[in-house]
Design an enzyme around this catalytic site. Sequence first.
Site, PDB file in Angstrom:
ATOM      1  N   SER A 138      67.324 -59.829 -52.845  1.00 40.28           N
ATOM      2  CA  SER A 138      68.058 -60.300 -51.888  1.00 40.28           C
ATOM      3  C   SER A 138      67.392 -60.188 -50.503  1.00 40.28           C
ATOM      4  O   SER A 138      66.156 -59.403 -50.489  1.00 40.28           O
ATOM      5  CB  SER A 138      69.267 -59.346 -51.725  1.00 40.28           C
ATOM      6  OG  SER A 138      69.900 -59.252 -50.404  1.00 40.28           O
ATOM      7  N   HIS A 187      44.704 -33.768 -10.189  1.00 40.92           N
ATOM      8  CA  HIS A 187      45.371 -34.410  -8.959  1.00 40.92           C
ATOM      9  C   HIS A 187      44.420 -35.306  -8.237  1.00 40.92           C
ATOM     10  O   HIS A 187      44.877 -35.706  -7.121  1.00 40.92           O
ATOM     11  CB  HIS A 187      45.931 -33.448  -7.933  1.00 40.92           C
ATOM     12  CG  HIS A 187      46.619 -32.454  -8.579  1.00 40.92           C
ATOM     13  ND1 HIS A 187      47.998 -32.526  -8.807  1.00 40.92           N
ATOM     14  CD2 HIS A 187      46.405 -31.198  -9.088  1.00 40.92           C
ATOM     15  CE1 HIS A 187      48.605 -31.289  -9.387  1.00 40.92           C
ATOM     16  NE2 HIS A 187      47.414 -30.544  -9.764  1.00 40.92           N
ATOM     17  N   SER A 318      34.399 -62.760 -10.013  1.00 37.70           N
ATOM     18  CA  SER A 318      35.070 -63.252  -9.186  1.00 37.70           C
ATOM     19  C   SER A 318      34.507 -64.677  -9.091  1.00 37.70           C
ATOM     20  O   SER A 318      33.485 -65.068  -9.258  1.00 37.70           O
ATOM     21  CB  SER A 318      34.568 -62.530  -7.975  1.00 37.70           C
ATOM     22  OG  SER A 318      35.431 -63.215  -6.805  1.00 37.70           O
TER      23      SER A 318
END
Length: 473
Positions: A138, A187, A318
Amino acid sequence: MSDFMTEQEFRIEHDTMGEVKVPAQALWRAQTQRAVENFPISGRGLESAQIRAMGLLKAACAQVNKDSGALDAAKADAIIAAGKEIATGKHDAEFPIDVFQTGSGTSSNMNTNEVIASIAKANGTEVHPNDDVNMGQSSNDTFPTATHVAATEAAVNDLIPGLKVLHESLAKKANEWDSVVKSGRTHLMDAVPVTLGQEFGGYARQIQLGIERIEATLPRLGELAIGGTAVGTGINTSADFGGKVVAELVELTGVTQLQEAANHFEAQANRDALVEFSGAMRVVAVSLYKIANDIRLMGSGPLTGLGEIQLPDLQPGSSIMPGKVNPVLCETATQVSAQVIGNDAAVAFAGSQGQFELNVFIPVMARNVLESARLLANTARVFATRLVDGIVPNEEHMKQLAESSPSIVTPLNSAIGYEAAAKVAKAALAEGKTIRQTVIDMGFVDGEKLTEEELDKRLDVLAMANTDRKQKF
């Protein structure tokens, strides 16, 4: 003339709903064509890995049906040959149905059945898409089975090996740079020194744990629904069909992690194993993002950033600024991470959409999971070989930054106390002097609490990194 040519471009196929015009040269038939017309949604079909798995599954089912005597040998051989041919990728273009289709994958299951029937017919054997190719099956057990075969094969043969390449590169650099001291950062602020090797050892360990997480999903990812047919009861097939098909699939793929589902109702109603696998890949994506971002920051500059490492020059960066070079592979990796995390969000939601005996979001889950595996595998290899392997550390610059960090005052806590050490750090920063000179100028080197020799020993930035404490990566 135009109308005549248009008619010649099509042939008439039929199914239980009637006649359908199908492109003349297409290997698919009526049900596939209906799905093509019903789902002009994204222009994105199934992943090639899934098409391969569908082909192998049909070949395996035909072999089992042949061995049991349920299917004529000539028909079975034709189906087996066609299924294996599909698995090579030769006929991927014959699978045009959009990924956003019926949620069980019925359309793609019938697409496979029809293409196999057409290949068999072209080779001289008539087989019926439903009665022969789909015998004992199936869509509700074949499509999820193929999805899990493809995902397990992708994990074992592509994703895990790709991640191992990246792990090896990172681990090699961890050993190579074990004594290259640099400023630690928490941090995004200066912290006590570490070595570049310690950082890369941490990255290597992240990837190793990612590999282990993926490997841990394989016993469940490799469980296959085949044999459950429509709802898990196995109606219209024999009790041993699923197990025998799985054995054939192991033989065809070489993937030993494949096994028959322990519970066919679970295997068809839910896609929890795909959710789990996707979640493991999400963790890898999170790790990859962190690693790529750290490397990008360390390589920032060349003059106004951290400039701690030099990344390989891969291409001009760039169209307007001459000489500019960008961290393109870091950006590739972070974009891939975003895509994998997004894919996982869709997979998690789709996994919740199992009502009673069937999940009906399988095509989009399959597409996202297989795409994530492919993206991570390819990115891991390229990131390792074209970026990590070519990184060059700016050792003197890193050491200077480490020695100028106010945080190297930390080892003085036990000699002069936390508050006095804090005054030293602030004074050094305000006056633009070294920690060493500031300690002396403030009178802390008195021969009792602290000698000059002891001061130098405590301010040895490499010693602060405790490189003798070996870490596993």
